[in-house]
Design an enzyme around this catalytic site. Structure first.
Site, PDB file in Angstrom:
ATOM      1  N   SER A 192     -56.646 -31.385  86.651  1.00  0.00           N
ATOM      2  CA  SER A 192     -56.746 -30.032  86.093  1.00  0.00           C
ATOM      3  C   SER A 192     -58.174 -29.554  86.277  1.00  0.00           C
ATOM      4  CB  SER A 192     -56.429 -30.077  84.594  1.00  0.00           C
ATOM      5  OG  SER A 192     -56.779 -28.847  83.974  1.00  0.00           O
ATOM      6  N   TYR A 205     -57.278 -34.406  76.213  1.00  0.00           N
ATOM      7  CA  TYR A 205     -56.620 -33.948  77.446  1.00  0.00           C
ATOM      8  C   TYR A 205     -57.610 -33.866  78.616  1.00  0.00           C
ATOM      9  CZ  TYR A 205     -54.189 -30.847  80.706  1.00  0.00           C
ATOM     10  OH  TYR A 205     -53.613 -30.299  81.827  1.00  0.00           O
TER      11      TYR A 205
HETATM   12  P1  NAD Z   1     -44.599 -28.567  81.477  1.00  0.00           P
HETATM   13  O1  NAD Z   1     -44.523 -28.633  80.021  1.00  0.00           O
HETATM   14  O2  NAD Z   1     -43.612 -27.730  82.178  1.00  0.00           O
HETATM   15  O3  NAD Z   1     -44.534 -30.014  82.107  1.00  0.00           O
HETATM   16  C1  NAD Z   1     -44.994 -31.164  81.473  1.00  0.00           C
HETATM   17  C2  NAD Z   1     -43.858 -32.158  81.493  1.00  0.00           C
HETATM   18  O4  NAD Z   1     -44.359 -33.410  81.082  1.00  0.00           O
HETATM   19  C3  NAD Z   1     -42.717 -31.837  80.542  1.00  0.00           C
HETATM   20  O5  NAD Z   1     -41.750 -31.016  81.132  1.00  0.00           O
HETATM   21  C4  NAD Z   1     -42.168 -33.215  80.233  1.00  0.00           C
HETATM   22  O6  NAD Z   1     -41.011 -33.468  80.991  1.00  0.00           O
HETATM   23  C5  NAD Z   1     -43.259 -34.160  80.685  1.00  0.00           C
HETATM   24  N1  NAD Z   1     -43.634 -35.073  79.621  1.00  0.00           N
HETATM   25  C6  NAD Z   1     -44.517 -34.886  78.628  1.00  0.00           C
HETATM   26  N2  NAD Z   1     -44.567 -35.972  77.841  1.00  0.00           N
HETATM   27  C7  NAD Z   1     -43.680 -36.857  78.356  1.00  0.00           C
HETATM   28  C8  NAD Z   1     -43.264 -38.164  77.997  1.00  0.00           C
HETATM   29  N3  NAD Z   1     -43.814 -38.818  76.944  1.00  0.00           N
HETATM   30  N4  NAD Z   1     -42.314 -38.765  78.748  1.00  0.00           N
HETATM   31  C9  NAD Z   1     -41.760 -38.135  79.821  1.00  0.00           C
HETATM   32  N5  NAD Z   1     -42.125 -36.913  80.209  1.00  0.00           N
HETATM   33  C10 NAD Z   1     -43.079 -36.277  79.487  1.00  0.00           C
HETATM   34  O7  NAD Z   1     -46.075 -28.088  81.816  1.00  0.00           O
HETATM   35  P2  NAD Z   1     -46.908 -28.041  83.176  1.00  0.00           P
HETATM   36  O8  NAD Z   1     -48.039 -27.155  82.890  1.00  0.00           O
HETATM   37  O9  NAD Z   1     -46.060 -27.780  84.339  1.00  0.00           O
HETATM   38  O10 NAD Z   1     -47.506 -29.498  83.276  1.00  0.00           O
HETATM   39  C11 NAD Z   1     -47.392 -30.311  84.420  1.00  0.00           C
HETATM   40  C12 NAD Z   1     -48.723 -30.969  84.719  1.00  0.00           C
HETATM   41  O11 NAD Z   1     -49.658 -29.983  85.104  1.00  0.00           O
HETATM   42  C13 NAD Z   1     -49.332 -31.724  83.552  1.00  0.00           C
HETATM   43  O12 NAD Z   1     -49.863 -32.949  84.018  1.00  0.00           O
HETATM   44  C14 NAD Z   1     -50.463 -30.812  83.125  1.00  0.00           C
HETATM   45  O13 NAD Z   1     -51.501 -31.512  82.520  1.00  0.00           O
HETATM   46  C15 NAD Z   1     -50.864 -30.246  84.461  1.00  0.00           C
HETATM   47  N6  NAD Z   1     -51.656 -29.017  84.369  1.00  0.00           N
HETATM   48  C16 NAD Z   1     -51.116 -27.894  83.833  1.00  0.00           C
HETATM   49  C17 NAD Z   1     -51.900 -26.765  83.753  1.00  0.00           C
HETATM   50  C18 NAD Z   1     -51.380 -25.506  83.151  1.00  0.00           C
HETATM   51  O14 NAD Z   1     -52.158 -24.580  82.907  1.00  0.00           O
HETATM   52  N7  NAD Z   1     -50.103 -25.362  82.907  1.00  0.00           N
HETATM   53  C19 NAD Z   1     -53.222 -26.777  84.219  1.00  0.00           C
HETATM   54  C20 NAD Z   1     -53.722 -27.945  84.770  1.00  0.00           C
HETATM   55  C21 NAD Z   1     -52.935 -29.067  84.839  1.00  0.00           C
END
Ligand code: NAD
Ligand code: MG
Length: 301
Positions: A192, A205
């Protein structure tokens, strides 16, 4: 007339909505994409495949929603079969992805479970081996983000779960997958911009995301002689359930992604998937141990 897809030239500043009052919403974790407004774009109607991953065998975590969902859809439309990991309470989102993968003519194997459990991580990889005939792509996208204003209120339990979800699961899944991966295989982890510009409310985080970069750069060197590449995607602010389920304060969501990114709006999951596809495919054959940042122009070191 062809509908617009990821190859249609357009102005990125107006391609997707800027945040406004309608972005202010909150759900209990992990949250459902189905219940978000506006609904994120995970490429359901726009991602066009061009045979970049034909016959590949992928495991995608967090595949039900957000960035993982967009990546699973894109992988399938590029020709890969996919094992999908997500939490049991996300079944409704996951079923939509399963349908889209099958519509693309590929195999979808849903396997809900908790990635903080090493046994489940091993089972995910074993399932790819038994159901897909192997594994040659691992996309670690699952993640946990819960903001806490003051370190005094950050519990050991939260710190532990954030690290187990974001870092340990990556370690366990990489370890299990590498026991089966042939040369040409690719691992893509998810960091991220928080790794470089950590928000003061995301101590746990942000530090996991820095760890993910370091782990990936070290592992990439270790497995390069085996013909296996390890890379990272570092998204900026992206409109997903993570953010509305405690990732950010609700009252800040009407500005989410606007002030931080020079492009002036949050990213959409569909804009992240092409980076995962590129790093999964042999197009990126000489790239390993690197990070692609997709942050709407936020500067990185
Ligand atoms: P999201 O909520 O759609 O996806 C996160 C997913 O993580 C969930 O759908 C869930 O299935 C899974 N998860 C969480 N805890 C879990 C557990 N204990 N066991 C199994 N699955 C679990 O949100 P997103 O933003 O698409 O996140 C995806 C990735 O992108 C993450 O690693 C997040 O840190 C990263 N990210 C997101 C952003 C943002 O702004 N959305 C920015 C930088 C990085
Ligand atoms: Mg989800």
């Amino acid at each position: 007339m062809r509908v617009s897809d990821q190859y249609t030239m357009q102005d990125p500043t107006t391609q997707y909505p800027k945040p406004d009052d309608s972005f202010r919403q909150s759900q209990d974790g992990p949250g459902l994409e189905q219940d978000m407004h506006p609904r994120p774009d995970a490429g359901e109607t726009s991602y066009r495949g061009s045979e970049r991953l034909v016959g590949r065998k992928a495991v995608v975590t967090g595949a039900d929603s957000g960035i993982g969902r967009a990546t699973a859809i894109a992988f399938a439309r590029e020709g890969a079969d996919v094992v999908l990991s997500y939490l049991p309470e996300e079944e409704a989102d996951a079923q939509e992805v399963v349908e889209l993968i099958e519509k693309a003519g590929r195999k979808a194997v849903p396997l809900p479970g908790d990635v903080t459990d090493e046994g489940y991580c091993t089972r995910l990889i074993d399932t790819a081996v038994s159901e897909l005939g192997g594994i040659d792509i691992l996309a670690n996208i699952a993640g946990k983000q819960q903001f806490v204003e003051d370190i005094a209120d950050l519990t050991t339990d939260q710190f532990d779960t954030t690290y187990k979800t974001n870092v340990y699961s990556m370690f366990w899944l990489c370890k299990a997958a590498l026991a089966h991966m042939p040369p040409g295989s690719t691992i893509i982890n998810t960091a991220s911009v928080e790794a470089y510009q950590p928000q003061p409310i995301l101590l746990d985080y942000a530090s996991t995301k820095w760890a993910i970069n370091g782990f990936s750069k070290a592992l990439a060197q270790q497995v390069a002689p085996r013909g296996i590449r390890v890379n990272v995607v570092a998204p900026g602010p992206v409109w997903t359930p993570l953010q509305v389920a405690g990732g950010q304060p609700t009252e800040a969501l009407d500005q989410f992604g606007a002030a931080q990114s020079p492009i002036g709006r949050p990213g959409q999951p569909a804009e992240m998937a092409p980076a995962y596809v590129f790093l999964a495919s042999p197009e990126s054959s000489y790239i390993s141990g690197d990070t692609i940042t997709a942050s709407g122009g936020m500067p990185t070191p």
